[in-house]
Scaffold this motif. Structure first.
Motif, mmCIF file in Angstrom:
data_model
loop_
_atom_site.group_PDB
_atom_site.id
_atom_site.type_symbol
_atom_site.label_atom_id
_atom_site.label_comp_id
_atom_site.label_asym_id
_atom_site.label_seq_id
_atom_site.Cartn_x
_atom_site.Cartn_y
_atom_site.Cartn_z
ATOM 1 N N ILE A 79 12.101 -0.601 4.229
ATOM 2 C CA ILE A 79 11.387 -0.996 3.011
ATOM 3 C C ILE A 79 9.959 -0.448 3.026
ATOM 4 O O ILE A 79 9.307 -0.364 4.079
ATOM 5 C CB ILE A 79 11.377 -2.534 2.875
ATOM 6 N N ILE A 80 9.506 -0.036 1.872
ATOM 7 C CA ILE A 80 8.112 0.367 1.676
ATOM 8 C C ILE A 80 7.513 -0.564 0.637
ATOM 9 O O ILE A 80 8.094 -0.769 -0.436
ATOM 10 C CB ILE A 80 8.020 1.829 1.195
ATOM 11 N N VAL A 81 6.375 -1.147 0.956
ATOM 12 C CA VAL A 81 5.718 -2.098 0.067
ATOM 13 C C VAL A 81 4.427 -1.483 -0.455
ATOM 14 O O VAL A 81 3.556 -1.078 0.324
ATOM 15 C CB VAL A 81 5.414 -3.428 0.788
ATOM 16 N N HIS A 82 4.329 -1.398 -1.781
ATOM 17 C CA HIS A 82 3.116 -0.892 -2.438
ATOM 18 C C HIS A 82 2.332 -2.079 -2.985
ATOM 19 O O HIS A 82 2.895 -2.954 -3.656
ATOM 20 C CB HIS A 82 3.479 0.029 -3.597
ATOM 21 N N THR A 83 1.047 -2.116 -2.748
ATOM 22 C CA THR A 83 0.194 -3.178 -3.277
ATOM 23 C C THR A 83 -1.045 -2.572 -3.921
ATOM 24 O O THR A 83 -1.430 -1.432 -3.634
ATOM 25 C CB THR A 83 -0.269 -4.150 -2.174
ATOM 26 N N SER A 84 -1.654 -3.359 -4.790
ATOM 27 C CA SER A 84 -2.975 -2.980 -5.303
ATOM 28 C C SER A 84 -3.794 -4.230 -5.550
ATOM 29 O O SER A 84 -3.253 -5.299 -5.863
ATOM 30 C CB SER A 84 -2.870 -2.147 -6.580
ATOM 31 N N VAL A 85 -5.096 -4.080 -5.360
ATOM 32 C CA VAL A 85 -6.065 -5.131 -5.663
ATOM 33 C C VAL A 85 -7.104 -4.494 -6.566
ATOM 34 O O VAL A 85 -7.691 -3.463 -6.209
ATOM 35 C CB VAL A 85 -6.731 -5.673 -4.380
ATOM 36 N N SER A 86 -7.329 -5.084 -7.747
ATOM 37 C CA SER A 86 -8.254 -4.436 -8.679
ATOM 38 C C SER A 86 -8.960 -5.460 -9.550
ATOM 39 O O SER A 86 -8.478 -6.583 -9.747
ATOM 40 C CB SER A 86 -7.508 -3.435 -9.574
ATOM 41 N N ILE A 87 -10.106 -5.056 -10.076
ATOM 42 C CA ILE A 87 -10.882 -5.888 -10.996
ATOM 43 C C ILE A 87 -10.857 -5.237 -12.377
ATOM 44 O O ILE A 87 -11.139 -4.038 -12.516
ATOM 45 C CB ILE A 87 -12.337 -6.058 -10.523
ATOM 46 N N ASN A 88 -10.488 -6.031 -13.378
ATOM 47 C CA ASN A 88 -10.491 -5.560 -14.751
ATOM 48 C C ASN A 88 -11.927 -5.602 -15.282
ATOM 49 O O ASN A 88 -12.581 -6.658 -15.256
ATOM 50 C CB ASN A 88 -9.574 -6.432 -15.605
ATOM 51 N N LYS A 89 -12.410 -4.486 -15.773
ATOM 52 C CA LYS A 89 -13.799 -4.399 -16.218
ATOM 53 C C LYS A 89 -14.058 -5.189 -17.501
ATOM 54 O O LYS A 89 -15.202 -5.565 -17.791
ATOM 55 C CB LYS A 89 -14.177 -2.929 -16.448
ATOM 56 N N THR A 90 -13.016 -5.409 -18.286
ATOM 57 C CA THR A 90 -13.188 -6.080 -19.579
ATOM 58 C C THR A 90 -13.266 -7.583 -19.437
ATOM 59 O O THR A 90 -14.202 -8.221 -19.922
ATOM 60 C CB THR A 90 -12.035 -5.706 -20.529
ATOM 61 N N ASP A 91 -12.257 -8.180 -18.776
ATOM 62 C CA ASP A 91 -12.221 -9.641 -18.705
ATOM 63 C C ASP A 91 -12.604 -10.195 -17.332
ATOM 64 O O ASP A 91 -12.571 -11.409 -17.112
ATOM 65 C CB ASP A 91 -10.851 -10.172 -19.117
ATOM 66 N N ASP A 92 -12.961 -9.319 -16.393
ATOM 67 C CA ASP A 92 -13.456 -9.713 -15.068
ATOM 68 C C ASP A 92 -12.405 -10.459 -14.244
ATOM 69 O O ASP A 92 -12.742 -11.240 -13.355
ATOM 70 C CB ASP A 92 -14.720 -10.569 -15.200
ATOM 71 N N THR A 93 -11.130 -10.225 -14.527
ATOM 72 C CA THR A 93 -10.081 -10.851 -13.724
ATOM 73 C C THR A 93 -9.756 -9.975 -12.514
ATOM 74 O O THR A 93 -9.903 -8.753 -12.544
ATOM 75 C CB THR A 93 -8.791 -11.069 -14.533
ATOM 76 N N LEU A 94 -9.307 -10.650 -11.455
ATOM 77 C CA LEU A 94 -8.892 -9.978 -10.234
ATOM 78 C C LEU A 94 -7.369 -9.930 -10.225
ATOM 79 O O LEU A 94 -6.707 -10.962 -10.330
ATOM 80 C CB LEU A 94 -9.416 -10.738 -9.015
ATOM 81 N N SER A 95 -6.807 -8.736 -10.118
ATOM 82 C CA SER A 95 -5.366 -8.561 -10.232
ATOM 83 C C SER A 95 -4.775 -8.126 -8.891
ATOM 84 O O SER A 95 -5.330 -7.267 -8.204
ATOM 85 C CB SER A 95 -5.048 -7.503 -11.301
ATOM 86 N N PHE A 96 -3.639 -8.744 -8.533
ATOM 87 C CA PHE A 96 -2.878 -8.376 -7.339
ATOM 88 C C PHE A 96 -1.489 -7.917 -7.785
ATOM 89 O O PHE A 96 -0.777 -8.671 -8.452
ATOM 90 C CB PHE A 96 -2.736 -9.571 -6.394
ATOM 91 N N GLU A 97 -1.120 -6.675 -7.410
ATOM 92 C CA GLU A 97 0.176 -6.138 -7.816
ATOM 93 C C GLU A 97 0.981 -5.740 -6.582
ATOM 94 O O GLU A 97 0.412 -5.427 -5.527
ATOM 95 C CB GLU A 97 -0.014 -4.947 -8.745
ATOM 96 N N LEU A 98 2.326 -5.750 -6.745
ATOM 97 C CA LEU A 98 3.206 -5.400 -5.638
ATOM 98 C C LEU A 98 4.517 -4.848 -6.173
ATOM 99 O O LEU A 98 5.065 -5.376 -7.148
ATOM 100 C CB LEU A 98 3.474 -6.638 -4.773
#
Length: 613
Positions: A79-98
């Motif tokens: 298995i290969i797991v892709h993740t991302s951690v990012s901040i949305n510049k518009t609404d200032d939310t912190l997003s975690f994706e997988l």
């Protein structure tokens, strides 16, 4: 080892993907991950992502900036797991994706991502809020255990709503499952100590299969009211927030529910020898019925006693009575008067100004139904089928929701052909039990598709002018119902006593009050009941939540009169937002709710007093 710093408008994130540490700095407060991130493999113990090789890089788009990290070469897995951690510049939310690659079929059970934030803070300094049924608040260092009904699954009693949060001295976060259909959370509370909330993702049709997303919003000065309003705003912007006003525009009959009590009654019961409820030693208890005409006489008496309008809900109208034969319930129960008797009851109800509604079911799929075929059930990954024999009808599996709408349309067409006017219908369990998935290649179904198919059944009713309802209020189904059976609080059993699970609090109403009609028991002044602690009044909770009430079909005039207080309030606030909630003088037993027109409701659960302004 790489460490990245992401900067938002009101906070910054320090993140190291190799050792999976993350800290959110907002003002004087730091939110830090408690421990590492895990995969739960089917035949292996928990495996940390740190056991894999990690590579990472920064990325930017026109709307966000963050870090992508890839994990591969897990012990014993490709298995290969892709993740991302990012901040949305518009609404200032912190997003975690997988998302994943090279995942074998049913190799994985769960992936825990993102991490749980540390929450080991002094007593009375903060709290956790959970979407357990109507809502639970867990004070820091709470001295009691808390509960989960079904492993913290979203779209179940553990997750009426798709968010949770924590607050520490006014600093807080709202964690939102942006892809909720295969989501859940583990609440790990040490009695008198730390509370950890650990989000996770379940596989869908044997694999992770699609990108999973969580969004976090942070506050520096606020409380649980603010977290609820963040979630509410998210729903509105996503087009998932459907108000009663919108539902009335689609089906004007929904307006008849405002200020209207709910009356449950039954027609016939048959308990199968296969059922857990079967009375082996008292067989006379396994079959009984009331005629439709006798129910009509009760309605006339109810009208004489002062119930001017009501929504009626009748169980057990089908061939074998309550919880039998579904979805093949016709012919109408002959002993109770058959189709003509049911037609007369419907006509009597309308003549009295009452709404004629029924109980119905399109998930439990009974073996003795006329058209039963195991091929139509929800098939498990291993080719087997679920089995249950608890309810009155005995042996059954679960009908695949992909097929349910056709059965609904068939049955309500039959009602029309019989001349029986159905004005409301309750499709049992659709808005409370977990979403199903099906591996049958002829009607393969994900949990997300299951939610859509359940909504399709309810929307068909709405299209026919029928008021659609279901058992509770999970918000993946909520847009399609106008009325629910109940939406009370989470409870726990301790030494034979029913206690609240944490501190009961109307989080659901702070988000969704003007989106659904919620009835409450307890108008007779009793304490306790389903979803209510032994020393609490459901009637007071109903007042605080601005809901309607239940009357018995045999209700006494003095109880009917008492209920009018709640009905008058419901008439005033049913279409309004609950704008805030608070504990008066810090007393968890003394609470106040404020509605959008300035109306306030105050209850004291110890003295049984209430005040409405």
């Amino acid at each position: 080892m790489s460490t990245y710093i992401l900067t938002g408008k009101s906070y910054k994130v320090i993140y190291s993907p190799e050792d999976l540490t993350l800290r959110v700095q907002i003002g004087d407060k730091s939110w830090e991950w408690n421990d590492k991130i895990f995969i739960r493999f089917t035949n292996n113990p928990y495996c940390g992502l740190v056991a894999a090789e990690c590579s990472s890089e920064e990325f930017k788009t026109g709307v966000s900036a963050g870090v992508k990290a890839l994990y591969k070469n897990f012990p014993g897995s490709d298995i290969i797991v892709h993740t991302s951690v990012s901040i949305n510049k518009t609404d200032d939310t912190l997003s975690f994706e997988l998302y994943t690659e090279n995942e074998a079929f049913v190799e994985t059970e769960k992936i825990f991502w993102p991490g749980a934030f540390n929450f080991d803070i002094p007593k009375d300094q903060g709290y956790t809020i959970l979407p357990l049924m109507q809502g639970v608040l867990v004070p820091s260092r709470f001295e009691k255990a808390i509960v989960q009904y079904n492993d913290g699954k979203i779209s179940d009693r553990d997750g009426y709503m798709c968010f949770y949060g924590q607050v520490d001295n006014g600093y807080g976060y709202c964690a939102i499952f942006d892809t909720p259909f295969d989501a859940g959370y583990h609440s790990e509370h040490t009695v008198g100590g730390e509370t950890l909330i650990r989000p996770y993702w379940r596989i869908s049709l044997g694999k992770i299969n699609y990108k999973r997303i969580m969004k976090y919003a942070f506050i520096a000065h606020g409380d649980y009211n603010d977290l609820c309003k963040i979630y509410r705003k998210y729903l509105i912007e996503a087009g998932k927030f459907v108000t009663l006003k919108e539902k009335i525009a689609r089906n004007p009959n929904v307006a008849k529910l405002i200020g209207t009590p709910i009356v449950h009654d039954g027609i016939a019961i048959h308990i199968s020898p296969d059922s857990n409820y079967y009375h082996k030693d008292e067989p006379e208890k396994n079959d009984h019925y009331n005629t439709f005409d006798s129910r009509g006489e009760l309605l006339k008496k109810l009208k004489e006693n002062g119930v001017d309008r009501a929504y009626l809900h009748y169980d057990g109208w089908g061939a074998h009575g309550y919880d039998n034969l579904h979805p093949d319930v016709f012919p109408v129960n002959e002993a109770a008067g058959g189709a003509e008797g049911m037609k007369r009851l419907s006509e009597t109800a309308r003549e009295l100004g009452y709404i004629f509604g029924i109980h119905d079911q399109y998930r439990d799929y009974y073996y003795d139904g006329e058209s039963f075929s195991l091929e139509n059930g929800t098939q498990n990954a291993d080719g087997s089928y679920p089995f249950c024999s608890i309810w009155y009808g005995g042996k059954h599996t679960f009908l695949c929701a992909d097929l349910a709408r056709d059965y609904v349309k068939r049955n309500y067409t039959t009602f029309k052909e019989l001349g029986i006017v159905i004005e409301g219908s309750y499709l049992d369990v659709f808005a409370v039990v977990e979403l199903d998935e099906c591996f049958n290649e002829n009607h393969r179904m994900s949990r997300e598709q299951c939610a859509q198919y359940r909504r399709d059944c309810l929307e068909y009713l709405t299209s026919q002018g029928i008021i659609a309802s279901s058992e509770e209020v999970t918000d993946t189904i909520l847009p399609a119902i106008a009325l629910c059976h109940h939406a009370p609080f989470a409870i726990r059993h301790v030494d034979g006593v029913v206690e609240a699970a944490g501190i009961s609090i109307p989080l659901f109403n702070l988000v969704y009050h003007e989106c659904v009609i919620v009835p409450w028991f307890g108008v007779n002044g009793g304490l306790g009941g389903w979803g209510i602690a032994h020393n609490d009044s459901a009637f007071l909770w109903g007042l605080l939540c601005g809901g309607t009430i239940y009357y018995s079909a045999h209700e006494k005039p003095e109880i009917i009169e008492r209920g009018k207080v709640a009905l008058k309030l419901h008439e005033k606030v049913a279409l309004l937002e609950m704008v805030s909630h608070e504990f008066i003088d810090g007393n968890y037993r003394h609470q106040r709710a404020v509605y959008a027109d300035g109306s306030t409701v105050e209850i004291n659960l110890d003295t049984q007093e209430f005040k409405i302004n």
